[in-house]
Design a protein around this motif. Sequence first.
Motif, PDB file in Angstrom:
ATOM      1  N   VAL A 121       0.816  -1.213   0.000  1.00  0.00           N
ATOM      2  CA  VAL A 121       0.000   0.000   0.000  1.00  0.00           C
ATOM      3  C   VAL A 121       0.852   1.267   0.000  1.00  0.00           C
ATOM      4  O   VAL A 121       0.525   2.253  -0.687  1.00  0.00           O
ATOM      5  CB  VAL A 121      -1.011  -0.024   1.184  1.00  0.00           C
ATOM      6  N   TRP A 124       2.202   1.763  -3.486  1.00  0.00           N
ATOM      7  CA  TRP A 124       1.148   2.184  -4.425  1.00  0.00           C
ATOM      8  C   TRP A 124       0.841   3.678  -4.285  1.00  0.00           C
ATOM      9  O   TRP A 124       0.530   4.354  -5.244  1.00  0.00           O
ATOM     10  CB  TRP A 124      -0.105   1.330  -4.223  1.00  0.00           C
ATOM     11  N   ARG A 125       0.952   4.204  -3.007  1.00  0.00           N
ATOM     12  CA  ARG A 125       0.626   5.620  -2.896  1.00  0.00           C
ATOM     13  C   ARG A 125       1.864   6.523  -2.872  1.00  0.00           C
ATOM     14  O   ARG A 125       1.756   7.721  -2.652  1.00  0.00           O
ATOM     15  CB  ARG A 125      -0.315   5.877  -1.721  1.00  0.00           C
ATOM     16  N   GLU A 148      -8.634  -3.074  -2.502  1.00  0.00           N
ATOM     17  CA  GLU A 148      -8.351  -2.884  -1.070  1.00  0.00           C
ATOM     18  C   GLU A 148      -8.381  -4.259  -0.402  1.00  0.00           C
ATOM     19  O   GLU A 148      -9.093  -5.146  -0.850  1.00  0.00           O
ATOM     20  CB  GLU A 148      -9.474  -2.076  -0.414  1.00  0.00           C
ATOM     21  N   GLY A 149      -7.672  -4.396   0.685  1.00  0.00           N
ATOM     22  CA  GLY A 149      -7.772  -5.637   1.448  1.00  0.00           C
ATOM     23  C   GLY A 149      -6.492  -5.919   2.183  1.00  0.00           C
ATOM     24  O   GLY A 149      -5.603  -5.059   2.264  1.00  0.00           O
ATOM     25  N   GLN A 150      -6.406  -7.162   2.696  1.00  0.00           N
ATOM     26  CA  GLN A 150      -5.176  -7.505   3.394  1.00  0.00           C
ATOM     27  C   GLN A 150      -4.116  -7.886   2.380  1.00  0.00           C
ATOM     28  O   GLN A 150      -4.380  -8.667   1.457  1.00  0.00           O
ATOM     29  CB  GLN A 150      -5.424  -8.650   4.380  1.00  0.00           C
ATOM     30  N   GLU A 156      -2.925  -3.518   5.651  1.00  0.00           N
ATOM     31  CA  GLU A 156      -4.279  -3.376   5.080  1.00  0.00           C
ATOM     32  C   GLU A 156      -4.261  -2.192   4.123  1.00  0.00           C
ATOM     33  O   GLU A 156      -3.579  -1.205   4.388  1.00  0.00           O
ATOM     34  CB  GLU A 156      -5.296  -3.057   6.194  1.00  0.00           C
ATOM     35  N   GLY A 157      -5.030  -2.255   3.063  1.00  0.00           N
ATOM     36  CA  GLY A 157      -5.133  -1.076   2.194  1.00  0.00           C
ATOM     37  C   GLY A 157      -5.156  -1.449   0.733  1.00  0.00           C
ATOM     38  O   GLY A 157      -5.322  -2.629   0.379  1.00  0.00           O
ATOM     39  N   LYS A 158      -4.969  -0.438  -0.112  1.00  0.00           N
ATOM     40  CA  LYS A 158      -5.039  -0.659  -1.559  1.00  0.00           C
ATOM     41  C   LYS A 158      -3.702  -1.175  -2.066  1.00  0.00           C
ATOM     42  O   LYS A 158      -2.663  -0.598  -1.718  1.00  0.00           O
ATOM     43  CB  LYS A 158      -5.386   0.659  -2.247  1.00  0.00           C
ATOM     44  N   ARG A 160      -3.585  -4.895  -3.373  1.00  0.00           N
ATOM     45  CA  ARG A 160      -3.659  -6.292  -3.830  1.00  0.00           C
ATOM     46  C   ARG A 160      -4.197  -6.350  -5.261  1.00  0.00           C
ATOM     47  O   ARG A 160      -4.997  -5.500  -5.673  1.00  0.00           O
ATOM     48  CB  ARG A 160      -4.490  -7.164  -2.890  1.00  0.00           C
TER      49      ARG A 160
END
Length: 394
Positions: A121, A124-125, A148-150, A156-158, A160
């Motif tokens: 995550v 990605w950001r 989003e998810g584990q 946790e987050g975006k 996957r």
Amino acid sequence: MKVALGVTGCIAAYKAIEVMRGLQKAGVSVQVLLTRSAAEFVTPLTFEALSCMDVITEMFPRGKNRDILHISVAQSIQLLAVVPATANILGKFAHGIADDFLSTLYLSTPAPVLIAPAMNVEMWRHPAVCANVAILKERGHLFVDPAEGQLACRAEGKGRLAEVETIVARILEALKADGSLAGLKILVTAGPTIEDIDPVRFLSNRSSGKMGYAVAEAARRRGAEVVLVSGPTYLQAPWGVRFIPVRSAAEMKDAVLKLYPDMDVVVKAAAVADYRPFKAAGQKLKKKKAEVGLHLVPTDDILELLGKQKKRQMLVGFAAETERLLESARNKMKRKNLDVLVANDVSCGVFGSDTSTVHILKPAGDPEILRDQPKHAIADRILDIIAENRKPKV
Ligand code: CTP
């Protein structure tokens, strides 16, 4: 229809196997390319066994007599999909770095590109990744954004990889494997014809068959039942298409007339000989000192015969013109009772080329001009027009 599936080094690499199988089920042929780090997560053998094709892992494979592989793959695919795509490959694509097979292929292919990223995550950001994604979106590439998810790293987050079904559906949508021609029987003719003079000599033309094969392949991808009647070419018959090889205009006529009553659409992309020798000599003609002439007689115009016998069928003809293109195309459309005519300006030679400029005359509205487009893009536009104008079954 061929897709290059680039797999990069990420824990989600194993999901690319399911993407590959989903595409294969839809009739798409898949050429898998693994980066070095992808091969750390999942072995080339797994993909090889399931795709029944060599998997490309190296820029310079040894021991195989290959042509320039990244160029031949680049020219043979209709889409480059990268699943999963790491932050690293996004950076390389965005900035034109070509240091392995996948990044080099990206720079060499005219095919559309679809990217399904997967990463942590924070990655990605990260502004660097966001900037690279923005560059690639700006370039017109399609993205299936992460969900989003584990994540594998337990955060946790975006980040996957999107669901496999979503990715497969987006790839098929990008390929126009949309079922828009489902239920239609389409006959396509392609290639040149060969008219024998004697056992060793013949009359023919420069048609490569690429246009007709592209139409047959794309029609099958959109769900039509396709028969391809083709004169001799160097091309491979597309997957899932019924293939009928013919040689002369007369053989093409017999094959086409036999199939015609059962067809909903006929696309006559073949370059049929207008003349044939009056009689092919049974033995090789001996050379003489004097001038010789060839006694030629006209062949039947197959398309015109189809136009005369037309009932429910939609007829798509081609016209090769060197002057007053639209005027002769309109006359030809009327004379042959066609629904669509694709007029090619051949004054500067298009035979064998992968691109072409055509004017498409339709049942209604002004002609459309497609300038210097790849033949598969022209094929797709012709099929859009067929889908828009398809007649309801009675
Ligand atoms: N065609 C055909 N049978 C022939 C000749 C042509 O079915 N014996 C079809 C081709 O498949 C193509 C269309 O007719 O779809 C137009 O071919 P083209 O060579 O451009 O035109 P012609 O009709 O032969 O006319 P002209 O040579 O006078 O331009």
